[in-house]
Enzyme design. Structure first.
Site, short mmCIF file in Angstrom:
data_model
loop_
_atom_site.label_atom_id
_atom_site.label_comp_id
_atom_site.label_asym_id
_atom_site.label_seq_id
_atom_site.Cartn_x
_atom_site.Cartn_y
_atom_site.Cartn_z
N HIS A 133 61.10 44.65 31.06
CA HIS A 133 59.83 44.60 30.32
C HIS A 133 59.25 46.00 30.11
O HIS A 133 58.04 46.15 29.99
CB HIS A 133 58.80 43.72 31.04
CG HIS A 133 59.32 42.38 31.46
ND1 HIS A 133 59.23 41.26 30.67
CD2 HIS A 133 59.99 42.00 32.58
CE1 HIS A 133 59.80 40.23 31.29
NE2 HIS A 133 60.27 40.66 32.46
N SER B 177 59.31 69.76 13.23
CA SER B 177 58.34 69.25 12.26
C SER B 177 58.00 70.35 11.29
O SER B 177 57.94 71.53 11.66
CB SER B 177 57.09 68.79 13.01
OG SER B 177 55.98 68.78 12.14
N LYS C 115 56.91 70.60 17.86
CA LYS C 115 57.69 69.36 17.88
C LYS C 115 59.20 69.58 17.96
O LYS C 115 59.74 70.47 17.34
CB LYS C 115 57.41 68.53 16.61
CG LYS C 115 56.05 67.89 16.55
CD LYS C 115 55.79 66.82 17.61
CE LYS C 115 56.57 65.55 17.38
NZ LYS C 115 56.12 64.80 16.20
N GLU D 106 67.01 58.46 16.33
CA GLU D 106 66.26 57.60 15.41
C GLU D 106 67.14 57.12 14.27
O GLU D 106 67.04 55.98 13.82
CB GLU D 106 65.04 58.36 14.87
CG GLU D 106 64.01 58.63 15.94
CD GLU D 106 62.95 59.60 15.46
OE1 GLU D 106 61.88 59.13 15.06
OE2 GLU D 106 63.19 60.82 15.49
#
Ligand code: ARG
Length: 487
Positions: free
Chosen positions: A165, A292, A298, A305
């Site tokens: 979970h 970024s 970043k 992804e």
């Protein structure tokens, strides 16, 4: 109105006997497949060589004609490989392009299509392609597995929390988590091996739908093309109608790729979480991240992804193929030409995903301090405390309750689980002895997880040896690998 042209003369020549005009230009553009099925050329040529060898073997063509056909096909393949072959969309597909090119060079080419249809030809090409694709993809997945195994070897002693979970559950060695990924990927490879085995039956001789009246030797062609069993005996398909209509093995391949996509997306998701500032367990190699355009600080886990994103595409391709085959009347229908783009795309995308997965693991750094801090909470060993009571004769349900009370007491007192004074503990359950805190010795706790499949150090070592052995095996021995995996 669409223009009817004479331009399709050559395509027209192959089947145009009953036609008075060639297809409309729009129809040619609409129906051509050579723009994507040209990648079948090596398999198409192998199929034609086997077929012509068989025709010579049974005396339908002469040995001289066979040799001329073979030499012509070899020359065409060399041209294709060198990028010098001129593909013509007006010739519809890869089969007609090659046959026409051969016809221009070799008079005997006019006999090549004897006892053959494009229906059994394309089925043959695709089965050959699929066997190659399964082996190719499996080898790439194996390389990714090896990269994961290397990461496991490097960080074997790192403990992290395992999650259910997405809540911290119990401690595990990082190796245990990584080996879970190896299991998933191994199942993908077994599925690919099984798909290749299903594709390993030769369609040649099925003709358009009902075979041929000519005295061909199907086993001879099968043998030549490597459609053989483990003992080298030829395997030929058993029903000509099913053979030209069947696309199950495409769907199985797309399914294997889709499930591989599910697996890599789950691996990617774990890595994405682990790279976030909230976890900070790992740092991914710069080579597989991007920055970024706005925020200078970043470092984004783009490879992961995209692995997650590509899985959607792999599932889409499976869906396309299932929908394509659904409701088609027997046998071949032109709809089936649409099977190739999704199939090729699944192969290409799954292949690059496997490569990127390997790259992402190569150079992955573990943040040992963060992992140690995350796994240090004694609450992760609450279940061990229940087991401690069980070992002292307390029924598990009662033990579970007695540990729950300890967790509540720790919360109330604002201390860690193992810091509750013994006097308090004894009030909760008389079976708690003075030595109750030894349960929270992490090293000891891990050693107690000694059974097969558990994350104890002995098991990690055994699994490491097992994976090293499994990953040094060839694709052929994957069946045994599965047996071992399931044992
Ligand atoms: N390009 C076709 C395909 O991929 C080859 C088979 C054509 N057969 C036919 N009867 N038109 O399906």
């Amino acid at each position: 109105m669409a223009k009817t042209t004479k331009t399709a003369r050559s395509a027209h020549q192959t089947w145009g006997g009953r036609f008075s005009a060639g297809p409309a230009e729009l129809m040619l553009t609409f129906s051509e497949s050579v723009s994507f099925d040209r990648r079948l050329a090596p398999f198409d040529i192998a199929g034609s060589k086997a077929h012509s060898a068989m025709l010579a073997h049974v005396g339908i063509i002469t040995a001289k004609e066979r040799d001329a056909i073979h030499a012509g096909l070899d020359a065409i393949l060399a041209e294709i490989n060198a990028g010098k072959f001129t593909w013509d969309v007006k010739l519809e597909d890869v089969h007609m392009n090659i046959e026409q090119a051969l016809t221009k060079r070799v008079p005997a080419a006019a006999k090549l299509h004897t006892a053959r249809s494009r229906n059994d030809q394309v089925a043959t090409d695709m089965r050959l392609y699929l066997k190659h694709a399964c082996a190719d993809l499996s080898a790439r997945i194996a390389a990714a597995q090896r990269a994961i195994l290397a990461a496991a070897a490097e960080h074997a002693d790192v403990l992290i929390p395992g999650y259910t979970h997405l809540q911290r559950a119990q401690p595990v060695y990082l190796g245990h988590h990584l080996f879970a990924w190896l299991e998933m990927l191994q199942r993908d490879r077994v599925r690919l091996a099984e798909t290749a085995a299903h594709a390993n039956w030769c369609p040649l001789g099925s003709g358009a739908i009902a075979g041929t009246t000519l005295p061909i030797d199907r086993e001879f062609s099968a043998q030549k093309l490597g459609f053989v069993d483990a003992k080298g005996r030829p395997q030929v398909t058993q029903n000509s109608m099913d053979t030209v209509a069947d696309r199950d093995f495409f769907i199985e391949f797309a399914h294997a790729c889709a499930l591989f996509g599910v697996h890599i997306s789950r691996i990617a998701e774990d890595l994405i979480l682990w790279t976030s500032a909230e976890f900070k367990f790992v740092e991914l190699p710069d080579a597989f991240c991007t920055g970024s355009s706005l925020m200078p600080q970043k470092k984004n886990p783009d490879s992961c992804e995209l692995l997650r994103g590509k899985s959607a595409r792999l599932q889409g391709n499976l869906h396309t193929l299932l929908t394509l085959a659904k409701g088609l009347p027997l046998t071949y229908n032109r709809d089936l030409q649409e099977d190739k783009p999704p199939l090729f795309d699944s192969h290409d995308q799954a292949a690059i995903c496997a490569d990127v997965l390997a790259g992402t693991f190569t150079g992955l750094k573990m943040n040992r301090d963060k992992c140690a801090a995350a796994v240090a909470d004694p609450a992760l060993l609450a279940t061990d405390l229940a087991d401690y009571l069980v070992e002292r004769g307390v029924p598990f349900r009662e033990a579970h309750h007695a540990v729950g009370a300890v967790v509540r007491a720790a919360e109330n007192l604002g201390v860690a689980l193992n810091e509750i004074p013994y006097a308090e503990i004894q009030k909760i359950h008389p079976a708690y002895a003075k030595d109750w805190t030894q349960v929270f010795d992490l090293k000891r706790a891990m050693q107690k997880r000694a059974g097969t499949g558990m994350p104890g150090p002995k098991q990690i070592k055994a699994q490491f040896t097992r994976w090293k052995k499994l990953l040094s095996q060839t694709n052929q021995s994957l069946k045994r690998g599965r047996a071992e995996t399931r044992k």
